[in-house]
Write an enzyme that holds these catalytic residues in place. Structure first.
Site, mmCIF file in Angstrom:
data_model
loop_
_atom_site.group_PDB
_atom_site.id
_atom_site.type_symbol
_atom_site.label_atom_id
_atom_site.label_comp_id
_atom_site.label_asym_id
_atom_site.label_seq_id
_atom_site.Cartn_x
_atom_site.Cartn_y
_atom_site.Cartn_z
ATOM 1 N N ARG A 43 9.014 -0.069 67.076
ATOM 2 C CA ARG A 43 9.599 1.241 66.782
ATOM 3 C C ARG A 43 8.909 2.355 67.574
ATOM 4 O O ARG A 43 8.927 3.519 67.160
ATOM 5 C CB ARG A 43 9.537 1.551 65.278
ATOM 6 C CG ARG A 43 10.325 0.595 64.405
ATOM 7 C CD ARG A 43 10.024 0.840 62.918
ATOM 8 N NE ARG A 43 10.710 -0.125 62.083
ATOM 9 C CZ ARG A 43 11.760 0.139 61.323
ATOM 10 N NH1 ARG A 43 12.258 1.363 61.307
ATOM 11 N NH2 ARG A 43 12.318 -0.793 60.581
ATOM 12 N N GLU A 179 0.162 19.618 54.483
ATOM 13 C CA GLU A 179 0.597 18.592 55.424
ATOM 14 C C GLU A 179 1.453 17.595 54.662
ATOM 15 O O GLU A 179 2.006 17.959 53.629
ATOM 16 C CB GLU A 179 -0.600 17.967 56.156
ATOM 17 C CG GLU A 179 -1.790 17.572 55.276
ATOM 18 C CD GLU A 179 -1.607 16.198 54.674
ATOM 19 O OE1 GLU A 179 -1.850 15.200 55.366
ATOM 20 O OE2 GLU A 179 -1.233 16.114 53.483
ATOM 21 N N MET A 180 1.589 16.362 55.113
ATOM 22 C CA MET A 180 2.559 15.476 54.478
ATOM 23 C C MET A 180 2.070 14.050 54.234
ATOM 24 O O MET A 180 2.869 13.201 53.846
ATOM 25 C CB MET A 180 3.849 15.424 55.318
ATOM 26 C CG MET A 180 4.528 16.764 55.487
ATOM 27 S SD MET A 180 6.123 16.671 56.362
ATOM 28 C CE MET A 180 7.154 15.899 55.115
ATOM 29 N N SER A 203 -2.317 24.522 62.640
ATOM 30 C CA SER A 203 -1.454 24.827 63.786
ATOM 31 C C SER A 203 -0.596 26.064 63.560
ATOM 32 O O SER A 203 -0.122 26.677 64.519
ATOM 33 C CB SER A 203 -0.548 23.638 64.097
ATOM 34 O OG SER A 203 0.250 23.312 62.961
ATOM 35 N N ASP A 204 -0.401 26.430 62.296
ATOM 36 C CA ASP A 204 0.388 27.626 61.994
ATOM 37 C C ASP A 204 -0.005 28.157 60.630
ATOM 38 O O ASP A 204 -0.552 27.428 59.801
ATOM 39 C CB ASP A 204 1.886 27.321 62.039
ATOM 40 C CG ASP A 204 2.284 26.236 61.058
ATOM 41 O OD1 ASP A 204 2.773 26.577 59.965
ATOM 42 O OD2 ASP A 204 2.079 25.043 61.366
#
Length: 238
Positions: A43, A179-180, A203-204
C-alpha cells in the site's frame, strides 16, 4: 509477513520511528540512517531499516488516524518483535503558551476515540508514554540545546471537527497539541507489552491561524527526528 507488512522475519530493528507520511519515512531513512534498506512497501506504506551511529533502527509510516497506526503498531510488535515505537509527527496547538515550531513530547494522550475503552472493558484508560523513553527524549533535547514542551496531547478521530468549542475545553485542561494517533499507539503498546512515545512538531496554531512554511517545517522536523534518534542511544544506556 502480515496482510499489511511484507517484510521478512528479522527485517525490523527493536526500535521503530513512525511518521504518518510514508514519504517522511523515506526521507528519514535517506537523510539520517546509514545503509538504509527498504523492507516493506505494501500500500506504499514504506518501511526501512538502517543504522544511526552504529545502532540498528527502523522507520516506517503509519498513515493517518488511530485505526491505521494501530494496525501497523500491533503487527510490528507481535509479528516482528519490535519493543519500542516512537511516533514522530506534526500537531496543531490550542494553548497560547505553545508556539508554532515548538517540539512537544507527549507524556499522555486524551482522545475522543473509543478504541481504548473497547480494549479496557468500557473504562477510561490512561494512555501514557513510557517514562524512560520520555526521559531520554527530554535529555536528548537538552543535549542538543532544543527547547521542548512536555505534557498531554489530544488524539482526535476527526481532522475536520464539527465541534470547535472542544478546543476551549482542551485549552482549559492544558492540552499542548492536537493530533490523531498517540492515544492509539499508547494503547497498543500497553496491550502487547511494548513501549511507546510520541514526539510532535507544532505545524499550525488553531487559535492564531499561524502556519509554518514548508521550509520551516523541514527544519523543525529535522530537530524532532534528531531528538528521537538520540533518545534511542540514550535509552540504551539507561
Amino acid at each position: 509477513m502480515t496482510p499489511h507488512i511484507n517484510a521478512p522475519a528479522g527485517a525490523f530493528a527493536d526500535v521503530v520511528l513512525m511518521p504518518g507520511d510514508p514519504l517522511r519515512a523515506k526521507y528519514i531513512a535517506e537523510t539520517f540512517l546509514e545503509n538504509a534498506q527498504e523492507v516493506t512497501n505494501i500500500r506504499n506504506m514504506l518501511g526501512y531499516t538502517g543504522t544511526y551511529k552504529g545502532r540498528k533502527i527502523s522507520v516506517m509510516g503509519h498513515g493517518m488516524g488511530i485505526p491505521s497506526c494501530s494496525i501497523y503498531a500491533k503487527e510490528l510488535i507481535t509479528e516482528y518483535g519490535v519493543k519500542k515505537i516512537i511516533r514522530v509527527g506534526s500537531c496543531g496547538a490550542v494553548n497560547m503558551d505553545v508556539k508554532i515550531r515548538d517540539v512537544i513530547i507527549g507524556l499522555g494522550a486524551c482522545t475522543d476515540s473509543k478504541v481504548n475503552r473497547i480494549r479496557f472493558k468500557d473504562n477510561d484508560f490512561a494512555a501514557i508514554a513510557d517514562f524512560g523513553m520520555a526521559q531520554a527524549a527530554v535529555q536528548a533535547a537538552k543535549n542538543k540545546g532544543i527547547d521542548v514542551k512536555v505534557g498531554n496531547l489530544f488524539s482526535a478521530d476527526l481532522f475536520y471537527t464539527p465541534d470547535p468549542e472542544m478546543f476551549d475545553v482542551m485549552e482549559k485542561y492544558g492540552i499542548l497539541g492536537v493530533e490523531m494517533e498517540a492515544a492509539g499507539i499508547y494503547g497498543v503498546a500497553a496491550e502487547f507489552k511494548a513501549k511507546a512515545l510520541t514526539i510532535c512538531t507544532v505545524s499550525d496554531h488553531i487559535r492564531t491561524h499561524e502556519q509554518t512554511s514548508a521550509e520551516e517545517r523541514q527544519l523543525t522536523f529535522n530537530e524532532m527526528i534528531e531528538i528521537a534518534l538520540e533518545s534511542v542511544l540514550l535509552g540504551d544506556s539507561l
